[in-house]
Structure formats: structure tokens, C-alpha cells
Design a protein around this motif. Structure first.
Motif, PDB file in Angstrom:
ATOM      1  N   LEU A  66      -6.512  18.684  -5.911  1.00 25.89           N
ATOM      2  CA  LEU A  66      -6.655  19.543  -4.739  1.00 25.89           C
ATOM      3  C   LEU A  66      -8.057  20.119  -4.560  1.00 25.89           C
ATOM      4  O   LEU A  66      -8.297  20.828  -3.593  1.00 25.89           O
ATOM      5  N   ALA A  67      -8.971  19.821  -5.454  1.00 27.57           N
ATOM      6  CA  ALA A  67     -10.330  20.370  -5.341  1.00 27.57           C
ATOM      7  C   ALA A  67     -10.947  19.972  -4.005  1.00 27.57           C
ATOM      8  O   ALA A  67     -11.015  18.793  -3.664  1.00 27.57           O
ATOM      9  N   GLY A  68     -11.354  20.957  -3.231  1.00 24.71           N
ATOM     10  CA  GLY A  68     -12.014  20.720  -1.962  1.00 24.71           C
ATOM     11  C   GLY A  68     -11.097  20.330  -0.815  1.00 24.71           C
ATOM     12  O   GLY A  68     -11.560  20.064   0.288  1.00 24.71           O
ATOM     13  N   VAL A  69      -9.805  20.296  -1.055  1.00 22.59           N
ATOM     14  CA  VAL A  69      -8.839  19.888  -0.029  1.00 22.59           C
ATOM     15  C   VAL A  69      -8.648  21.005   0.994  1.00 22.59           C
ATOM     16  O   VAL A  69      -8.585  22.179   0.647  1.00 22.59           O
ATOM     17  N   ARG A  70      -8.557  20.623   2.264  1.00 19.76           N
ATOM     18  CA  ARG A  70      -8.335  21.594   3.340  1.00 19.76           C
ATOM     19  C   ARG A  70      -6.907  21.603   3.843  1.00 19.76           C
ATOM     20  O   ARG A  70      -6.452  22.604   4.373  1.00 19.76           O
ATOM     21  N   GLU A  71      -6.184  20.467   3.673  1.00 19.54           N
ATOM     22  CA  GLU A  71      -4.838  20.367   4.241  1.00 19.54           C
ATOM     23  C   GLU A  71      -3.939  19.510   3.369  1.00 19.54           C
ATOM     24  O   GLU A  71      -4.329  18.441   2.918  1.00 19.54           O
ATOM     25  N   VAL A  72      -2.715  20.007   3.155  1.00 23.67           N
ATOM     26  CA  VAL A  72      -1.681  19.244   2.460  1.00 23.67           C
ATOM     27  C   VAL A  72      -0.463  19.237   3.375  1.00 23.67           C
ATOM     28  O   VAL A  72      -0.079  20.279   3.906  1.00 23.67           O
ATOM     29  N   ALA A  73       0.128  18.063   3.570  1.00 18.29           N
ATOM     30  CA  ALA A  73       1.302  17.940   4.432  1.00 18.29           C
ATOM     31  C   ALA A  73       2.453  17.316   3.646  1.00 18.29           C
ATOM     32  O   ALA A  73       2.249  16.352   2.898  1.00 18.29           O
ATOM     33  N   PHE A  74       3.648  17.876   3.830  1.00 21.04           N
ATOM     34  CA  PHE A  74       4.854  17.373   3.184  1.00 21.04           C
ATOM     35  C   PHE A  74       5.828  16.890   4.255  1.00 21.04           C
ATOM     36  O   PHE A  74       6.059  17.586   5.250  1.00 21.04           O
ATOM     37  N   PHE A  75       6.436  15.710   4.032  1.00 21.57           N
ATOM     38  CA  PHE A  75       7.344  15.156   5.021  1.00 21.57           C
ATOM     39  C   PHE A  75       8.245  14.123   4.350  1.00 21.57           C
ATOM     40  O   PHE A  75       7.903  13.580   3.299  1.00 21.57           O
ATOM     41  N   PRO A  76       9.392  13.846   4.976  1.00 20.18           N
ATOM     42  CA  PRO A  76      10.261  12.787   4.432  1.00 20.18           C
ATOM     43  C   PRO A  76       9.668  11.416   4.711  1.00 20.18           C
ATOM     44  O   PRO A  76       8.790  11.286   5.578  1.00 20.18           O
ATOM     45  N   PRO A  77      10.125  10.408   3.996  1.00 24.87           N
ATOM     46  CA  PRO A  77       9.635   9.042   4.243  1.00 24.87           C
ATOM     47  C   PRO A  77       9.891   8.641   5.704  1.00 24.87           C
ATOM     48  O   PRO A  77      10.894   9.026   6.292  1.00 24.87           O
ATOM     49  N   MET A  78       8.995   7.870   6.252  1.00 26.98           N
ATOM     50  CA  MET A  78       9.142   7.392   7.622  1.00 26.98           C
ATOM     51  C   MET A  78      10.089   6.192   7.630  1.00 26.98           C
ATOM     52  O   MET A  78      10.100   5.401   6.689  1.00 26.98           O
ATOM     53  N   THR A  79      10.833   6.071   8.700  1.00 25.87           N
ATOM     54  CA  THR A  79      11.680   4.894   8.860  1.00 25.87           C
ATOM     55  C   THR A  79      11.265   4.159  10.117  1.00 25.87           C
ATOM     56  O   THR A  79      10.775   4.764  11.064  1.00 25.87           O
TER      57      THR A  79
END
Length: 81
Positions: A66-79
Motif C-alpha cells: 500500500l505504500a504510496g497508494v491513493r485508492e483501494v477498491a473492493f468488489f465481487p468478481p465480475m460475471t
């Protein structure tokens, strides 16, 4: 950093996004911090095999740094469809 939640992850947590101050070194460590916050986070992150994660809009694994990261997104797998 901004943390974004999509689909049922957003529904369980009750937020589409939030600013998070963290000392976590990896996505997995961030998830542990979030799980410890409240039951709604624990429920959303109960089964990581049912989630995908993107760091700065790039798909990655939960061991991503996560060093230097601005955005983290969590989501279910795409179908497909």
C-alpha cells in the motif's frame, strides 16, 4: 487513502467510499483493520475468496503493498453477460 466499496460489499458496509488513515503495509493488513472496526465490516470481508481488489485502478492480490497508494477498491468478481 480512498477506499471504495461496490455491489454487495457497499450494501453490507453501508458506504460507497470513505477516507481511511492506515499504517497497513498490504491490502490484507488493511482488510484486518477494517474487519476490526465493526460487525458490518467483518461481514463484508468474511470471505476474501468472494472478493476482488484493485489498487489505484489496477487489479491486484490481497498481498499487494500500500505504500504510496491513493485508492483501494473492493468488489465481487465480475460475471459475463
Amino acid at each position: 487513502m480512498d477506499v471504495l466499496y461496490f455491489a454487495w460489499v457497499r450494501e453490507r458496509i453501508g458506504l460507497p467510499r470513505e477516507k481511511v488513515e492506515t499504517e497497513a503495509a498490504t491490502v490484507a493488513a488493511l482488510v484486518e483493520e477494517l474487519r476490526a472496526r465493526e460487525d458490518r465490516y467483518a461481514a463484508a470481508f468474511e470471505d476474501l475468496s468472494a472478493l476482488r481488489v484493485a489498487v489505484d485502478q489496477e487489479l491486484t492480490d490481497f498481498d499487494a503493498p500500500l505504500a504510496g497508494v491513493r485508492e483501494v477498491a473492493f468488489f465481487p468478481p465480475m460475471t459475463g453477460g
